[in-house]
Design a protein around this motif. Sequence first.
Motif, short mmCIF file in Angstrom:
data_model
loop_
_atom_site.label_atom_id
_atom_site.label_comp_id
_atom_site.label_asym_id
_atom_site.label_seq_id
_atom_site.Cartn_x
_atom_site.Cartn_y
_atom_site.Cartn_z
N LEU A 68 54.70 -33.22 -37.75
CA LEU A 68 55.78 -32.24 -37.70
C LEU A 68 57.04 -32.96 -38.81
O LEU A 68 57.62 -33.93 -38.03
N ASP A 69 57.68 -32.26 -39.77
CA ASP A 69 58.80 -32.74 -40.44
C ASP A 69 60.02 -32.40 -39.63
O ASP A 69 60.13 -31.09 -39.10
N LEU A 70 61.14 -33.14 -39.41
CA LEU A 70 62.17 -32.65 -38.55
C LEU A 70 62.74 -31.60 -39.28
O LEU A 70 63.57 -30.86 -38.49
N ARG A 71 63.29 -31.49 -40.32
CA ARG A 71 64.34 -30.59 -40.87
C ARG A 71 63.69 -29.58 -41.54
O ARG A 71 62.97 -29.75 -42.55
N LEU A 72 63.54 -28.20 -41.24
CA LEU A 72 62.72 -27.26 -41.90
C LEU A 72 63.79 -26.24 -42.04
O LEU A 72 64.82 -25.73 -41.47
N ASN A 73 63.45 -25.59 -43.20
CA ASN A 73 64.42 -24.42 -43.80
C ASN A 73 64.62 -23.12 -42.91
O ASN A 73 65.42 -22.19 -43.15
N ASP A 74 63.80 -23.07 -42.04
CA ASP A 74 63.72 -21.87 -41.17
C ASP A 74 64.90 -21.94 -40.28
O ASP A 74 64.96 -21.13 -39.27
N GLY A 75 65.62 -23.08 -40.03
CA GLY A 75 66.42 -23.18 -39.18
C GLY A 75 66.07 -23.62 -37.63
O GLY A 75 66.93 -23.79 -36.59
N THR A 76 64.57 -23.63 -37.36
CA THR A 76 64.27 -24.26 -35.92
C THR A 76 64.81 -25.59 -35.74
O THR A 76 64.75 -26.33 -36.52
N THR A 77 64.79 -25.99 -34.41
CA THR A 77 65.12 -27.35 -33.95
C THR A 77 63.94 -28.22 -33.71
O THR A 77 62.73 -27.43 -33.52
N PRO A 78 63.70 -29.40 -33.95
CA PRO A 78 62.67 -30.12 -33.31
C PRO A 78 62.39 -29.70 -31.92
O PRO A 78 61.19 -29.71 -31.55
N ARG A 79 63.17 -29.63 -30.79
CA ARG A 79 62.93 -29.35 -29.69
C ARG A 79 62.11 -28.07 -29.48
O ARG A 79 61.20 -28.06 -28.89
N GLU A 80 62.80 -26.87 -30.37
CA GLU A 80 62.09 -25.74 -30.30
C GLU A 80 60.54 -25.89 -30.61
O GLU A 80 59.63 -25.58 -30.17
N ASN A 81 60.30 -26.61 -31.89
CA ASN A 81 58.98 -26.73 -32.45
C ASN A 81 57.89 -27.54 -31.67
O ASN A 81 56.90 -27.10 -31.35
N VAL A 82 58.67 -28.61 -31.12
CA VAL A 82 57.70 -29.47 -30.08
C VAL A 82 57.45 -28.84 -28.91
O VAL A 82 56.14 -28.73 -28.43
N ASN A 83 58.25 -28.02 -28.24
CA ASN A 83 57.84 -27.10 -27.16
C ASN A 83 56.89 -26.19 -27.34
O ASN A 83 56.00 -25.97 -26.56
N ARG A 84 57.10 -25.38 -28.31
CA ARG A 84 56.23 -24.40 -28.65
C ARG A 84 54.77 -25.12 -28.95
O ARG A 84 53.88 -24.20 -28.46
N LEU A 85 54.65 -25.96 -29.48
CA LEU A 85 53.44 -26.70 -29.84
C LEU A 85 52.88 -26.94 -28.54
O LEU A 85 51.67 -26.99 -28.18
N ALA A 86 53.68 -27.61 -27.66
CA ALA A 86 53.17 -28.45 -26.46
C ALA A 86 52.76 -27.19 -25.42
O ALA A 86 51.91 -27.41 -24.53
N GLU A 87 53.14 -26.10 -25.56
CA GLU A 87 52.89 -24.84 -24.62
C GLU A 87 51.41 -24.53 -25.08
O GLU A 87 50.68 -23.93 -24.17
N LEU A 88 50.86 -24.72 -26.11
CA LEU A 88 49.58 -24.44 -26.59
C LEU A 88 48.60 -25.76 -26.42
O LEU A 88 47.59 -25.68 -26.86
N GLY A 89 49.23 -26.80 -25.86
CA GLY A 89 48.42 -28.10 -25.62
C GLY A 89 48.24 -28.80 -26.75
O GLY A 89 47.40 -29.82 -26.87
N ILE A 90 49.16 -28.87 -27.87
CA ILE A 90 49.00 -29.21 -29.04
C ILE A 90 50.16 -30.42 -28.92
O ILE A 90 51.34 -30.23 -28.79
N VAL A 91 49.85 -31.67 -29.25
CA VAL A 91 50.73 -32.83 -29.33
C VAL A 91 51.41 -33.00 -30.77
O VAL A 91 50.81 -32.58 -31.72
N THR A 92 52.64 -33.64 -30.95
CA THR A 92 53.30 -33.72 -32.10
C THR A 92 53.66 -35.21 -32.47
O THR A 92 53.93 -35.93 -31.50
N VAL A 93 53.46 -35.34 -33.64
CA VAL A 93 53.81 -36.70 -34.29
C VAL A 93 54.96 -36.25 -35.45
O VAL A 93 54.72 -35.48 -36.34
N VAL A 94 56.12 -36.94 -35.11
CA VAL A 94 57.11 -36.64 -36.15
C VAL A 94 56.92 -37.39 -37.31
O VAL A 94 56.64 -38.50 -37.23
N TYR A 95 56.96 -36.62 -38.44
CA TYR A 95 56.65 -37.25 -40.08
C TYR A 95 58.20 -37.16 -40.65
O TYR A 95 58.48 -35.99 -40.93
#
Length: 231
Positions: A68-95
């Motif tokens: 996962l890139d930290l800064r995305l143009n859709d305005g989502t936050t890292p917290r939102e994205n990591v949480n969304r993936l975690a809800e589906l059992g997907i882990v995140t590596v920040v790139y």
Amino acid sequence: MTNLSDERDDVLAAQPRAVRVGMVDDHQSPVWGIERILERQDDLDLIGSAATVNELLEQTSALDVVILDLRLNDGTTPRENVNRLAELGIVTVVYTSGEHPDLLRSAARAGALGVVLKSASEDEILAAIRAAGSGEEILTVEWAAAIDGDPNLDAVDLSSQLQRVLTLYASGGTSISVGNELGVAPDTVNEYLKRIRQKYADAGRPTRTKLDLFKRAVEDGWLPMPNRGQE
């Protein structure tokens, strides 16, 4: 007599499944770089890539790890994205290029397993993805610095209602407009703001002004990091 087809099936079944990797970055060149690195790895399979987490999940949610890139143009936050993936059992590596420690801390709060720099070697990138695929935290200097640089990493715990009040008010709202949005009286909004300020004060992170509230919301991942043209 043993059937050769049955033997082949038994061997294939005994082999560990490749780690299913997805990537979210709104610039294509980093994606190409990861594709090139992973195409030669039998144990890592790049399933899909997209400019946003939502777009990636529209392709597939059958993933083990998302880069996962930290800064995305859709305005989502890292917290939102990591949480969304975690809800589906997907882990995140920040790139990341490592330029935004506040965003790294936000990803850490949300439970990302670690960070790998875009300048890292192929071996470091592969090691990070494999570690994440095994559920292991990725211990790097950058990750340790992001966490150690935030002594109050878990100090401020806001309820969902207080989070909404903070984000709406810090984004430019007033007690009246926030109250209208949430269906409560302005006096109730002011009471919520007092609670928020007290929580931050107790954590040693005072919020005397509205700008302070905005900074805290960004630091804690409730609001996205502003683009430079907006700062």
